[in-house]
Design a protein around this motif. Structure first.
Motif, short mmCIF file in Angstrom:
data_model
loop_
_atom_site.label_atom_id
_atom_site.label_comp_id
_atom_site.label_asym_id
_atom_site.label_seq_id
_atom_site.Cartn_x
_atom_site.Cartn_y
_atom_site.Cartn_z
N GLU A 294 -3.19 -20.13 15.97
CA GLU A 294 -2.04 -19.86 16.83
C GLU A 294 -0.78 -20.40 16.15
N PRO A 295 -0.19 -19.60 15.24
CA PRO A 295 0.92 -20.08 14.40
C PRO A 295 2.26 -20.17 15.12
N THR A 296 2.34 -21.07 16.10
CA THR A 296 3.60 -21.30 16.81
C THR A 296 4.34 -22.46 16.18
N GLU A 297 5.64 -22.53 16.43
CA GLU A 297 6.42 -23.65 15.90
C GLU A 297 6.01 -24.96 16.54
N GLU A 298 5.53 -24.90 17.76
CA GLU A 298 5.05 -26.12 18.42
C GLU A 298 3.83 -26.68 17.68
N ASN A 299 2.92 -25.76 17.31
CA ASN A 299 1.74 -26.21 16.57
C ASN A 299 2.10 -26.65 15.16
N ARG A 300 3.14 -26.02 14.58
CA ARG A 300 3.59 -26.45 13.26
C ARG A 300 4.15 -27.87 13.33
N ALA A 301 4.91 -28.14 14.38
CA ALA A 301 5.49 -29.48 14.54
C ALA A 301 4.38 -30.53 14.70
N ALA A 302 3.32 -30.18 15.42
CA ALA A 302 2.20 -31.10 15.57
C ALA A 302 1.51 -31.32 14.23
N LEU A 303 1.38 -30.25 13.45
CA LEU A 303 0.79 -30.36 12.12
C LEU A 303 1.65 -31.26 11.23
N ARG A 304 2.95 -31.06 11.28
CA ARG A 304 3.86 -31.87 10.44
C ARG A 304 3.76 -33.35 10.81
N GLU A 305 3.69 -33.63 12.10
CA GLU A 305 3.59 -35.02 12.55
C GLU A 305 2.29 -35.67 12.06
N LEU A 306 1.20 -34.92 12.13
CA LEU A 306 -0.08 -35.47 11.68
C LEU A 306 -0.13 -35.60 10.16
N TYR A 307 0.53 -34.68 9.45
CA TYR A 307 0.60 -34.81 7.99
C TYR A 307 1.35 -36.08 7.62
N GLU A 308 2.46 -36.33 8.27
CA GLU A 308 3.26 -37.51 7.96
C GLU A 308 2.58 -38.80 8.38
N ALA A 309 1.55 -38.68 9.25
CA ALA A 309 0.80 -39.88 9.67
C ALA A 309 -0.22 -40.30 8.62
N ILE A 310 -0.53 -39.42 7.66
CA ILE A 310 -1.42 -39.79 6.55
C ILE A 310 -0.67 -40.79 5.68
N PRO A 311 -1.30 -41.91 5.29
CA PRO A 311 -0.61 -42.83 4.38
C PRO A 311 -0.06 -42.07 3.18
#
Length: 375
Positions: free
Chosen positions: A127-144
Motif C-alpha cells: 500500500e504505497p501511500t505517503e503515510e506508509n512511506r513516512a512510517a518506513l522513513r521513521e523506522l529506517y532512521e531508528a536503525i543505528p
C-alpha cells in the motif's frame, strides 16, 4: 554488534541469556578494553550490572567511552597496554545505545530495528501511500546509523534501495561518498523492483530442498523407549526390536551372543576369560552389571562406537525381519532412550543419542544393499 557470542547469568535459578561486544571503559584518565555484556532482561554489565537507563547514563558520562583522547593510555587486562596515537572510533553514545537495544530484542526473539524497518517496506509495497512511506522513513532512521548499510545484507547496493523508498521521488539523499542526489522516478521504480526480486529469491530459498535431501527428517521422530518386560518380550514388540537388549542372537567372530547388549559388554572387558561370564549372563541387565564391575579393555572409549556399529550390522544382517523394521522407519530421526548412559541414549533434554545415530547409519546401509547399488 562486533561479535555474537552467547553467555548467561543465573537469577533465582533461571538462565538469562546474554551476549557481548568489546568496549572501552574510561576509569580516571586511562581506558580499559573490556567486554560489554548485554542480557535478555535488559541488564548490562559494564564493570557492574546496570539497567538500560543507567547504561545510557554511563554512555553520557563517558564511563563507557565512544571517543578516545590523543596520547591517553589504554590497556587490556593481563594482555597489553599502549599509548593512543591518532585514535578513531565509529561509535557515538546514540549508536552504541541503539546496538544494545537491538541486541536485547534479538535475545528475546523480537524483531530488532532493522527487521521492523523491513516489515515497513512490505507494508509500503502493498500500500504505497505517503503515510506508509513516512512510517518506513521513521523506522529506517531508528536503525543505528552505522548499521544501516548492513540492513539488506547486500554489500554491493548496501542500503541504497531502502533509502530511495524511504525518501521518495523528488527528495534528496546522500550517497555513502557524501554526494547528494535527487531520487528520480526511475530510481524509485528500480528500488521497488529490487525488493520484489529480493522477496522472490527469499521465497525460493526458503522452499528449496538441498539436492541430496532435506536437512531435517520430513517425518515425525521415532522414539525407541527403554522398557522392562518381567514376563518376557511380547509377541509383537513393534519398534522395540531395535533395542540392544531385544532377544536376537548374533554371531561375532567365534562367539554367539544372546543380545547386542551381551556382546557389547563382553567385548568391553579386558580379561578374555572374564568375558565368558558376561556372555553367559542370564539377562542383558546382568551382563552389563557384571561387566561394569570388571576392568575395561585399553582404549575402549575410542573403540566403543565402532564396536557398536559392527554389532548392529551383525544383528540386522543376520535377522532380516528386524532389518525390515529398521528400514521401515524411512528417514525419520531415531531417538534411543537410555537411563544408564547419556552417551548412547537420550533422556528428557539430555543425551548424545549415539545409538539413534548408529541405527540411522545402519538403516542407510541396509537400504543401499536392498537397492543393489555399488559405491
Amino acid at each position: 554488534m562486533a561479535i555474537w557470542q552467547r553467555t548467561w547469568r543465573n537469577v533465582d535459578g533461571e538462565r538469562i541469556e546474554g551476549t557481548w561486544r568489546h568496549v572501552f571503559i574510561r576509569n580516571g584518565r586511562d581506558y580499559f578494553l573490556t567486554d560489554l555484556i548485554i542480557y535478555a532482561d535488559g541488564m548490562v554489565d559494564c564493570w557492574g550490572l546496570v539497567t538500560l537507563d543507567e547504561f545510557a547514563g554511563k554512555l553520557a558520562s563517558g564511563w563507557v567511552a565512544t571517543t578516545l583522547d590523543e596520547g591517553a593510555r589504554a590497556s587490556a587486562h593481563h594482555l597489553a597496554s599502549w599509548k593512543l596515537a591518532e585514535p578513531q572510533m565509529g561509535l557515538t553514545p546514540q549508536r552504541l545505545l541503539g546496538e544494545v537495544r537491538d541486541t536485547i530484542d534479538r535475545l528475546n526473539g523480537r524483531p530488532d530495528s532493522t527487521q521492523r524497518c523491513l516489515v515497513a517496506v512490505e507494508v509500503f509495497r502493498n500500500e504505497p501511500t505517503e503515510e506508509n512511506r513516512a512510517a518506513l522513513r521513521e523506522l529506517y532512521e531508528a536503525i543505528p546509523e552505522h548499521m544501516r548499510h548492513y540492513a539488506l545484507g547486500d554489500m554491493d547496493r548496501k542500503d541504497m534501495p531502502l533509502r530511495v523508498l524511504a525518501a521518495g521521488p523528488g527528495a534528496h539523499i546522500e550517497r555513502w561518498s557524501g554526494e547528494s542526489i535527487e531520487v528520480t522516478e526511475e530510481m524509485h521504480t528500480r528500488a521497488l523492483e529490487y525488493f520484489a526480486e529480493r522477496d522472490q529469491l527469499r521465497q525460493e530459498y526458503e522452499q528449496k530442498v538441498p539436492a541430496d535431501g532435506p536437512t531435517e527428517p520430513m517425518d515425525t521422530s521415532v522414539l525407541i523407549n527403554q522398557k522392562v518386560f518381567p514376563k518376557g518380550w511380547p509377541d509383537d514388540p513393534g519398534i522395540l526390536v531395535l533395542r540392544n537388549d531385544y532377544s536376537s542372537p548374533i554371531k561375532v567372530a567365534d562367539h554367539t551372543y544372546p543380545t547386542v547388549t551381551h556382546a557389547y559388554w563382553a567385548l568391553s572387558v579386558a580379561d578374555e576369560a572374564q568375558r565368558t561370564g558376561v556372555l553367559q549372563s542370564a539377562r542383558p541387565y546382568d551382563a552389563q552389571k557384571l561387566a561394569e564391575s570388571l576392568p575395561r579393555r585399553e582404549g575402549w572409549p575410542e573403540l566403543r562406537t565402532a564396536v557398536m556399529a559392527n554389532l548392529l550390522r551383525a544383528k540386522f544382517t543376520q535377522h532380516p525381519e528386524l532389518a525390515a523394521t529398521l528400514t521401515g522407519t524411512g528417514t525419520t530421526r531415531l531417538i534411543y532412550t537410555e537411563t544408564s548412559s547419556n552417551f548412547w541414549g537420550q533422556r528428557a533434554l539430555e543425551g548424545r543419542n549415539w545409538m539413534g545415530r548408529l541405527l540411522e547409519l545402519i538403516r542407510s546401509e541396509l537400504t543401499l544393499g536392498q537397492l543393489n547399488i555399488q559405491i
